[in-house]
Design an enzyme around this catalytic site. Structure first.
Site, short mmCIF file in Angstrom:
data_model
loop_
_atom_site.label_atom_id
_atom_site.label_comp_id
_atom_site.label_asym_id
_atom_site.label_seq_id
_atom_site.Cartn_x
_atom_site.Cartn_y
_atom_site.Cartn_z
N ASN A 37 0.74 -1.16 0.09
CA ASN A 37 0.05 -0.10 0.03
C ASN A 37 0.79 1.19 -0.01
OD1 ASN A 37 -2.44 1.42 -0.02
ND2 ASN A 37 -2.92 0.92 2.07
N HIS A 122 -14.29 -5.35 11.04
CA HIS A 122 -14.08 -4.19 11.61
C HIS A 122 -15.08 -3.37 11.91
CE1 HIS A 122 -9.81 -3.50 9.65
NE2 HIS A 122 -10.01 -4.70 10.17
N ARG A 147 -13.42 -6.28 15.52
CA ARG A 147 -12.27 -5.33 15.76
C ARG A 147 -12.89 -3.95 16.04
NH1 ARG A 147 -7.23 -2.50 12.39
NH2 ARG A 147 -9.04 -1.13 11.85
N TYR A 159 -6.50 6.51 14.03
CA TYR A 159 -6.37 5.22 13.11
C TYR A 159 -7.54 4.46 13.10
CZ TYR A 159 -5.73 0.67 11.66
OH TYR A 159 -5.94 -0.53 10.96
N ASP A 210 -6.55 -2.56 17.62
CA ASP A 210 -5.42 -2.33 16.89
C ASP A 210 -5.13 -0.83 17.49
OD1 ASP A 210 -3.09 -1.84 15.41
OD2 ASP A 210 -4.37 -2.42 13.59
N HIS A 212 -2.13 0.30 16.53
CA HIS A 212 -1.43 0.63 15.44
C HIS A 212 -0.15 1.25 15.89
CE1 HIS A 212 -1.38 1.84 10.96
NE2 HIS A 212 -2.00 0.92 10.98
N GLU A 236 -3.77 -5.43 19.28
CA GLU A 236 -2.48 -5.58 17.85
C GLU A 236 -1.81 -4.45 17.92
OE1 GLU A 236 -4.87 -5.76 14.33
OE2 GLU A 236 -3.01 -4.87 13.27
N GLU A 262 2.03 -7.09 11.25
CA GLU A 262 1.43 -6.85 9.78
C GLU A 262 2.52 -6.18 9.11
OE1 GLU A 262 -2.07 -4.59 10.73
OE2 GLU A 262 -1.21 -2.89 10.15
N ARG A 283 1.11 -11.72 12.98
CA ARG A 283 0.22 -11.08 12.05
C ARG A 283 0.80 -11.20 10.57
NH1 ARG A 283 -4.41 -8.96 11.65
NH2 ARG A 283 -3.82 -7.14 11.21
N HIS A 312 -2.79 -10.47 8.73
CA HIS A 312 -3.23 -9.32 8.32
C HIS A 312 -4.14 -9.59 6.98
CE1 HIS A 312 -2.26 -5.05 6.58
NE2 HIS A 312 -3.19 -4.75 7.21
N ASP A 316 -6.24 -3.51 1.58
CA ASP A 316 -5.00 -3.44 0.34
C ASP A 316 -4.41 -4.45 0.44
OD1 ASP A 316 -4.72 -1.96 3.56
OD2 ASP A 316 -2.88 -2.73 2.70
N GLU A 339 -8.05 -11.83 9.59
CA GLU A 339 -8.92 -10.44 9.23
C GLU A 339 -9.34 -10.58 8.07
OE1 GLU A 339 -6.07 -7.22 8.91
OE2 GLU A 339 -7.64 -5.77 9.62
N TRP A 402 2.84 6.39 12.37
CA TRP A 402 1.16 6.48 11.79
C TRP A 402 0.57 5.18 12.32
CZ3 TRP A 402 -1.57 3.22 8.14
CH2 TRP A 402 -2.89 3.72 8.05
O1 EZ4 Z 1 -3.20 0.21 8.41
O2 EZ4 Z 1 -3.47 -2.23 5.90
O3 EZ4 Z 1 -4.91 -4.17 10.95
N1 EZ4 Z 1 -4.77 -3.72 10.00
C1 EZ4 Z 1 -4.24 -2.46 9.54
C2 EZ4 Z 1 -4.44 -1.88 8.25
C3 EZ4 Z 1 -3.18 -1.18 7.97
C4 EZ4 Z 1 -3.40 -0.92 6.35
C5 EZ4 Z 1 -1.92 0.03 5.95
O4 EZ4 Z 1 -2.03 -0.16 4.44
O5 EZ4 Z 1 -3.70 -1.95 10.49
O6 EZ4 Z 1 -5.55 -0.91 8.47
CO CO Z 2 -3.22 -3.33 12.11
#
Ligand code: EZ4
Ligand code: CO
Length: 402
Positions: A37, A122, A147, A159, A210, A212, A236, A262, A283, A312, A316, A339, A402
């Site tokens: 991605n 999600h 999730r 996020y 998550d 993140h 996660e 991931e 993941r 994961h 994407d 997922e 991020w």
């Molecule tokens: O941010 O796949 O658990 N899932 C994630 C995703 C990632 C994206 C990044 O391209 O964290 O949403």
């Molecule tokens: Co994630």
């Protein structure tokens, strides 16, 4: 048997996908997902300029040797771009192997350990009440695992929260846009979020979250500890994974199960985490983690330590990866969960899939190989469209994860 040619197909039915197609002298071809991605073209170049010329003439049945050729044989090893290319090659070769033997991929990985694989979806909303509604509607679709992500009071961006209520897509057209973040507000809010979900929906649903990569080890420890009463299926990416030792601190403080990786791309990202039993779920997906050949080894190593898979599966990652993952998940003993974010309808105009969602589980049919095909004519209608993942700053401007 020989590889005669290979090509990379880039298309954008709603979002960008990169697909590798490997041709053989037996008339059989294989497909591999090569989507990374926001960095799609770097993988395209690595495949076209460096890998494909070396693939021509090789025997596609030698999946192990070809994997080693593109991993061990390369001086500059690892990294997301090159490992995505290695993954795509490996996936396409296993697809060919299955087609040549006229059997679905799972039969080459040990056969069926289960009939269907549990998935999680999600649910996200801009605030607590919208998120609660979403959790309810996902449960009504039959999902056994959800999730939960929510907008956080006082933080502009979070996020995992959709701008469009129908689907979540983190990449934005053009250059990266900037988001802002405050960990303290997030940490104060998340336990309230899960308290509410349990109050409204009870104990009979698996809940995941998550973080993140946004907490330090001690912040993540606090979060994992405060979430204990709500019995998460997993937390996660509580910390960014570069610091494997960071996971030790979380383990010392909490029994909340941990999933990570991931963004990992080799077994070496996992060695401390697995052997010291610092995590519970792997993941790293087939598309970024070296394909079937490498994930079989990671899963086997994890199984020794009673650690399960939880690949994961965001939108994407292409349908080719998802189908390959369902085969893998059907076969390995230490499958945990998959997922599943359904792709937009328009994706089906390009990819012909062989999996089905029913009542919280995915199943795969018994077409040979991976079983997904690509309509190249349809793909031409959706040319590449530049999109990037966001970057993230703390509210004082400091560059952050991020
Ligand atoms: O941010 O796949 O658990 N899932 C994630 C995703 C990632 C994206 C990044 O391209 O964290 O949403
Ligand atoms: Co994630």
């Amino acid at each position: 048997m020989k590889i005669t040619n290979a090509k990379v197909i880039v298309c954008s039915p709603g979002r960008n996908f990169v697909t590798l197609k490997i041709y053989t002298d037996q008339g059989v071809y294989g497909l591999g997902d090569a989507t990374l991605n926001g960095m799609e073209k770097a993988v395209v170049s690595y495949l076209e300029d460096y890998c494909i010329p070396s693939l021509i003439g090789k025997d596609p049945r030698n999946t192990e040797d070809i994997w080693q050729y593109f991993y061990r044989g390369v001086y500059w090893r690892r990294g997301a771009v090159s490992m995505t290319a290695v993954s795509a090659i490996d996936m396409a070769l296993w697809d060919i192997k299955g087609k040549m033997l006229n059997t679905p991929l799972y039969n080459l990985l040990g056969g069926k350990s289960r009939e269907k694989v549990m998935v999680y979806c999600h649910a996200n909303g801009k605030d607590l009440s919208e998120t609660m509604e979403k959790v309810g509607s996902e449960i009504n679709k039959g999902f056994k695992a959800v999730r939960v992500q929510s907008g956080v009071p006082g933080i502009e961006h979070t996020y995992g929260v959709s701008k469009d209520s129908k689907f979540y897509e983190p990449a934005h057209k053009g250059l990266p846009h900037e988001e802002s973040w405050e960990t303290s507000k997030y940490l104060n809010f998340v336990p309230t979020l899960f308290k509410k979900v349990r109050e409204l929906y009870g104990d009979n649903i698996h809940l995941l979250h998550d973080a993140h990569h946004r907490c330090s080890p001690i912040e993540a420890s606090r979060l994992a500890q405060e979430l204990e009463p709500y019995h998460l299926f997993w937390l996660e990416d509580p910390v960014s994974g570069e610091l494997q030792e960071g996971l030790r601190l979380i383990r010392q403080h909490s029994t909340t199960p941990i999933a990570i990786g991931e963004v990992f791309n080799s077994i070496y990202d996992y060695t401390t985490l697995i052997t010291e039993q610092l995590i519970d779920y792997i993941r790293m997906p087939l598309v970024h983690g070296g394909g079937i050949t490498h994930l079989l080894k990671v899963a086997a190593m994890a199984s020794v330590y009673q650690i399960n898979t939880g690949f994961h599966g965001a939108t994407d990652l292409s349908p080719v990866n998802l189908a390959a993952a369902i085969h893998f998940n059907t076969a390995v003993n230490n499958f945990g969960i998959q997922e599943y974010m359904p792709h937009q309808e328009i994706v089906n105009e390009v990819f012909k899939t062989n999996y089905r969602f029913d009542d919280g589980f995915l199943t795969i049919d018994d077409s040979p190989g991976i079983g997904v095909d690509i309509d190249e004519k349809a793909a031409l209608k959706f040319p590449y469209s530049m999109a990037r993942l966001p970057v993230n700053r703390k509210t004082d401007g400091t560059m952050f994860n991020w």
